[in-house]
Design a protein around this motif. Structure first.
Motif, PDB file in Angstrom:
ATOM      1  N   PRO A 124      64.216  34.692  52.715  1.00  0.00           N
ATOM      2  CA  PRO A 124      63.298  33.631  53.173  1.00  0.00           C
ATOM      3  C   PRO A 124      61.840  33.934  52.831  1.00  0.00           C
ATOM      4  N   PHE A 125      61.487  35.212  52.844  1.00  0.00           N
ATOM      5  CA  PHE A 125      60.118  35.589  52.483  1.00  0.00           C
ATOM      6  C   PHE A 125      59.814  35.193  51.039  1.00  0.00           C
ATOM      7  N   LEU A 164      57.154  32.415  49.745  1.00  0.00           N
ATOM      8  CA  LEU A 164      56.130  32.865  48.816  1.00  0.00           C
ATOM      9  C   LEU A 164      56.068  31.952  47.593  1.00  0.00           C
ATOM     10  N   ILE A 165      57.214  31.605  47.065  1.00  0.00           N
ATOM     11  CA  ILE A 165      57.272  30.715  45.898  1.00  0.00           C
ATOM     12  C   ILE A 165      56.732  29.330  46.252  1.00  0.00           C
ATOM     13  N   ILE A 166      57.072  28.831  47.418  1.00  0.00           N
ATOM     14  CA  ILE A 166      56.597  27.509  47.842  1.00  0.00           C
ATOM     15  C   ILE A 166      55.074  27.506  47.996  1.00  0.00           C
ATOM     16  N   LEU A 167      54.533  28.515  48.688  1.00  0.00           N
ATOM     17  CA  LEU A 167      53.077  28.577  48.878  1.00  0.00           C
ATOM     18  C   LEU A 167      52.341  28.738  47.552  1.00  0.00           C
ATOM     19  N   LEU A 168      52.871  29.582  46.690  1.00  0.00           N
ATOM     20  CA  LEU A 168      52.241  29.791  45.390  1.00  0.00           C
ATOM     21  C   LEU A 168      52.276  28.512  44.548  1.00  0.00           C
ATOM     22  N   LEU A 215      47.659  35.251  51.317  1.00  0.00           N
ATOM     23  CA  LEU A 215      47.002  36.509  51.688  1.00  0.00           C
ATOM     24  C   LEU A 215      47.642  37.120  52.927  1.00  0.00           C
ATOM     25  N   ILE A 216      47.940  36.291  53.909  1.00  0.00           N
ATOM     26  CA  ILE A 216      48.582  36.775  55.133  1.00  0.00           C
ATOM     27  C   ILE A 216      49.974  37.319  54.821  1.00  0.00           C
ATOM     28  N   MET A 217      50.705  36.618  53.989  1.00  0.00           N
ATOM     29  CA  MET A 217      52.051  37.071  53.631  1.00  0.00           C
ATOM     30  C   MET A 217      52.011  38.404  52.893  1.00  0.00           C
TER      31      MET A 217
END
Length: 130
Positions: free
Chosen positions: A3-4, A8-12, A122-124
Motif C-alpha cells: 500500500p505504501f 507513493l505512485i499515486i501522489l507522485l 515528503l512526509i511519506m
C-alpha cells in the motif's frame, strides 16, 4: 505491491500531472492575464511592478506576475496586501467578470493540489526513512 508503494505512485503522479497542467494551462491563459493588465493600466495609468517583471522576466519570474491577483482575490485582509495594494485596486480585481478571472482560480487550484501532493511525498519519505 505494498500500500505504501501504491500511495507513493499515486501522489507522485498527481504531483507531476498538476505541475504539467499548471505550466501548460498557464501558458495558454497568458492572453487573459495580458487583458487584465491592459484594463488595469487603462484605469490606473500604470502597470504594477510584479506584473511587468513577471511578464518580461522569463520563466523564473513567470508565477510572480500574478502576485497582485493572488493578494487582491485570495489574501485581501493580510497586512502585506494592505501595504501593497490600495483599496481601489482591490475593488478593481474583485469586480472583474468571472469569465475574465476563472482561469486564475483553476490554475491555482492545480498548484495547491500539486503542493499538497509534494508535502505528502515528503512526509511519506520521512516515515519510510525511519
Amino acid at each position: 505491491m505494498k500500500p505504501f508503494d501504491i500511495s507513493l505512485i499515486i501522489l507522485l503522479s498527481l504531483f507531476f500531472l498538476s505541475f504539467l497542467f499548471y505550466l501548460i494551462y498557464g501558458k495558454l491563459t497568458e492572453r487573459k492575464f495580458d487583458a487584465i493588465v491592459e484594463k488595469f493600466k487603462k484605469q490606473f495609468g500604470y502597470t504594477p511592478f510584479s506584473m511587468t517583471v513577471g511578464k518580461n522576466g522569463g520563466f523564473f519570474f513567470w508565477g510572480y506576475k500574478e502576485s497582485y491577483l493572488i493578494c487582491a482575490l485570495l489574501f485581501t485582509n493580510f497586512p502585506a496586501t494592505k501595504k501593497t495594494l490600495t483599496q481601489e485596486e482591490i475593488i478593481f480585481f474583485k469586480n472583474l467578470d468571472k469569465s475574465d478571472i476563472s482561469w486564475f482560480y483553476i490554475k491555482y487550484f492545480a498548484m495547491v493540489i500539486g503542493t499538497l501532493c509534494f508535502i505528502g511525498l515528503l512526509i511519506m519519505f520521512k516515515f519510510r526513512a525511519e
